[in-house]
Design a protein around this motif. Structure first.
Motif, PDB file in Angstrom:
ATOM      1  N   UNK A 107      12.548  33.775  32.603  1.00  0.00           N
ATOM      2  CA  UNK A 107      13.902  33.710  32.047  1.00  0.00           C
ATOM      3  C   UNK A 107      13.919  33.121  30.639  1.00  0.00           C
ATOM      4  N   UNK A 108      12.856  32.391  30.274  1.00  0.00           N
ATOM      5  CA  UNK A 108      12.772  31.819  28.926  1.00  0.00           C
ATOM      6  C   UNK A 108      11.464  32.245  28.265  1.00  0.00           C
ATOM      7  N   UNK A 109      11.042  33.471  28.562  1.00  0.00           N
ATOM      8  CA  UNK A 109       9.804  33.995  27.976  1.00  0.00           C
ATOM      9  C   UNK A 109       9.870  33.894  26.459  1.00  0.00           C
ATOM     10  N   UNK A 110       8.847  33.312  25.869  1.00  0.00           N
ATOM     11  CA  UNK A 110       8.831  33.079  24.437  1.00  0.00           C
ATOM     12  C   UNK A 110       8.963  31.611  24.082  1.00  0.00           C
ATOM     13  N   UNK A 111       9.356  30.771  25.052  1.00  0.00           N
ATOM     14  CA  UNK A 111       9.410  29.325  24.841  1.00  0.00           C
ATOM     15  C   UNK A 111       7.980  28.778  24.778  1.00  0.00           C
ATOM     16  N   UNK A 112       7.781  27.619  24.174  1.00  0.00           N
ATOM     17  CA  UNK A 112       6.421  27.084  24.047  1.00  0.00           C
ATOM     18  C   UNK A 112       5.643  27.028  25.359  1.00  0.00           C
ATOM     19  N   UNK A 113       6.328  26.646  26.441  1.00  0.00           N
ATOM     20  CA  UNK A 113       5.621  26.487  27.712  1.00  0.00           C
ATOM     21  C   UNK A 113       5.207  27.806  28.356  1.00  0.00           C
ATOM     22  N   UNK A 114       5.659  28.934  27.814  1.00  0.00           N
ATOM     23  CA  UNK A 114       5.288  30.229  28.395  1.00  0.00           C
ATOM     24  C   UNK A 114       4.053  30.839  27.722  1.00  0.00           C
ATOM     25  N   UNK A 115       3.420  30.073  26.832  1.00  0.00           N
ATOM     26  CA  UNK A 115       2.173  30.511  26.204  1.00  0.00           C
ATOM     27  C   UNK A 115       0.987  29.779  26.819  1.00  0.00           C
ATOM     28  N   UNK A 116      -0.162  30.422  26.801  1.00  0.00           N
ATOM     29  CA  UNK A 116      -1.402  29.809  27.280  1.00  0.00           C
ATOM     30  C   UNK A 116      -2.032  29.065  26.109  1.00  0.00           C
ATOM     31  N   UNK A 117      -1.568  27.850  25.873  1.00  0.00           N
ATOM     32  CA  UNK A 117      -1.998  27.074  24.719  1.00  0.00           C
ATOM     33  C   UNK A 117      -3.493  26.734  24.754  1.00  0.00           C
ATOM     34  N   UNK A 118      -4.055  26.319  25.888  1.00  0.00           N
ATOM     35  CA  UNK A 118      -5.499  26.034  25.904  1.00  0.00           C
ATOM     36  C   UNK A 118      -6.345  27.251  25.514  1.00  0.00           C
ATOM     37  N   UNK A 119      -5.951  28.432  25.982  1.00  0.00           N
ATOM     38  CA  UNK A 119      -6.701  29.637  25.636  1.00  0.00           C
ATOM     39  C   UNK A 119      -6.564  29.948  24.147  1.00  0.00           C
TER      40      UNK A 119
END
Length: 248
Positions: A107-119
């Motif tokens: 529902x909030x795709x594109x927010x910071x938490x929806x990215x795989x930051x470690x990868x």
């Protein structure tokens, strides 16, 4: 005015750049990056951060093209962080908290938490090591990333994304990998209109597009505008899509 037509993440884009912007901002930028690369005698990473809808992917693609056509500058290779979106099947099965409510991440795709930051960080480290490595893209028609579409080979890599200069835990680390940083700013209402148009272009009704943009995208816009670090170069995107240099 120079017309530039390109397919970005599965969508056709018609962009326009003024001759003044090309002569006074873009080419001097390419010359500056070339000098940095020659002085360091290694692959350099340039980070460009901007809010959703600011045209960062298209601009970086154009800068890559311009670098190939301009004498005396090193060719750049443009890549984006959108390929590190978590997959749709992950977002539809994992939850987060927004405004005190537990919701599925999609529902909030594109927010910071929806990215795989470690990868993302892992792949950035491969890039700055000088290794020729694969890089993913995000396909808006598939609604998922596709890995290793791009092979990193150039001496100047231009990485664009919303949160690359974000002053938040985890994201803070990315700046240390960069040899040069760029920030785009723009008016919120202009970005909202652009985002609704883009969401509708990917198959949604205007009503659905507007609802998603107001609930999700505009939060991300404000996050980028209000919580990004100071950059080496700051440009403002104007209503006519031209650029104004704020900090150089």
């Amino acid at each position: 005015m120079i017309d530039y037509k390109i397919n970005i993440n599965g969508l056709d884009v018609d962009a326009h750049y003024t001759e003044a912007n090309i002569k006074e901002i873009f080419i001097p930028l390419l010359e500056r990056l070339t000098l940095i690369q020659k002085e360091k005698s290694k692959r350099i990473l340039v980070v460009l951060a901007a809010p959703p809808g600011a045209g960062k992917s298209t601009l970086c693609s154009y800068l890559e093209k311009l670098s190939k056509e301009t004498k005396g500058v090193t060719e750049i290779q443009a890549i984006g962080m959108d390929g590190f979106h978590r997959r749709q099947e992950y977002l539809t099965t994992h939850k987060t908290i927004r405004d005190g409510e537990e919701i599925f991440m999609v529902k909030i795709k594109g927010a910071p938490e929806t990215f795989d930051l470690p990868l993302l960080k892992e792949r950035i480290q491969k890039v700055i090591s000088g290794e020729n490595c694969g890089w993913p893209i995000y396909d808006r028609t598939l609604h998922n990333p596709v890995d290793n579409v791009i092979t990193i080979t150039s001496d100047i890599i231009l990485l664009e994304g919303n949160y690359l200069l974000l002053k938040e835990e985890g994201w803070n680390d990315i700046e240390k990998y960069a040899d040069y940083t760029i920030l785009l700013k723009a008016n919120e209402n202009m970005l909202r209109n652009r985002l609704i148009e883009r969401k509708a272009a990917s198959g949604n009704s205007i009503e659905v597009a507007t609802s998603f943009v107001d609930y999700s995208d505009m939060v991300n816009v404000r996050t980028c505008l209000q919580k990004s670090k100071t950059a080496d170069l700051t440009l403002e995107v104007l209503e006519d899509s031209s650029y104004k240099c704020i900090k150089n």
